[in-house]
Design a protein around this motif. Sequence first.
Motif, mmCIF file in Angstrom:
data_model
loop_
_atom_site.group_PDB
_atom_site.id
_atom_site.type_symbol
_atom_site.label_atom_id
_atom_site.label_comp_id
_atom_site.label_asym_id
_atom_site.label_seq_id
_atom_site.Cartn_x
_atom_site.Cartn_y
_atom_site.Cartn_z
ATOM 1 N N GLY A 101 3.924 2.350 2.369
ATOM 2 C CA GLY A 101 4.678 0.994 2.982
ATOM 3 C C GLY A 101 5.922 1.124 2.599
ATOM 4 O O GLY A 101 6.649 1.748 1.748
ATOM 5 N N GLN A 103 0.721 -1.216 0.001
ATOM 6 C CA GLN A 103 -0.158 -0.154 0.083
ATOM 7 C C GLN A 103 0.804 1.217 0.002
ATOM 8 O O GLN A 103 2.061 1.236 0.695
ATOM 9 C CB GLN A 103 -0.976 -0.027 1.183
ATOM 10 C CG GLN A 103 -2.036 -1.137 1.177
ATOM 11 C CD GLN A 103 -2.990 -0.836 2.397
ATOM 12 O OE1 GLN A 103 -2.614 -0.329 3.341
ATOM 13 N NE2 GLN A 103 -4.145 -1.600 2.256
ATOM 14 N N VAL A 137 2.459 -0.540 -6.163
ATOM 15 C CA VAL A 137 2.275 0.218 -4.902
ATOM 16 C C VAL A 137 0.719 0.488 -5.343
ATOM 17 O O VAL A 137 0.590 1.581 -5.900
ATOM 18 C CB VAL A 137 3.141 1.328 -4.764
ATOM 19 C CG1 VAL A 137 2.708 2.123 -3.409
ATOM 20 C CG2 VAL A 137 4.463 0.830 -4.634
ATOM 21 N N SER A 138 -0.237 0.174 -4.816
ATOM 22 C CA SER A 138 -1.594 0.311 -4.433
ATOM 23 C C SER A 138 -2.440 0.115 -3.523
ATOM 24 O O SER A 138 -2.145 -0.647 -2.804
ATOM 25 C CB SER A 138 -2.290 -0.641 -5.756
ATOM 26 O OG SER A 138 -3.570 -0.417 -6.127
ATOM 27 N N SER A 139 -3.595 0.759 -3.242
ATOM 28 C CA SER A 139 -4.283 0.773 -2.233
ATOM 29 C C SER A 139 -5.548 -0.139 -2.661
ATOM 30 O O SER A 139 -6.555 -0.454 -1.770
ATOM 31 C CB SER A 139 -5.015 2.129 -1.707
ATOM 32 O OG SER A 139 -5.348 2.820 -2.939
#
Length: 123
Positions: A15, A12, A121-123
């Motif tokens: 992070g 996320q 990198v992703s929510s």
Amino acid sequence: VLLVESGGGLVQPGGSLRLSCAASGFTLDYHAIAWFRQAPGKERETVSCISNNDGTLYYGDSVKGRFATSRDTTKDTVVYLQMNDLKPEDTAVYYCATRQGWCQGTSVLYDYWGQGTQVTVSS
């Protein structure tokens, strides 16, 4: 000469991840180890580099203050890329590469490359 990256994955925003580059077939002494990344549709970008001659470090502007490269002092054939405060724009395939001597800014001057590890990198 063989380089193997590991440690990529999905994280996320905000992070951290630590990538490893394990080298075999040569000693890290007198070699530079660089980390590059390439996102879809974008040019390959230099992330960081360590010249193992004297430990000189280089970081790309987009990762300064967030990423850190180090050589494992116990496993003398491993270089790490610690990535903190990750952002969606850090999403890419990350490669380590090596050349004799000092770090150079252009990827074409590196002789051996790993297979790459995906960082998302992703929510």
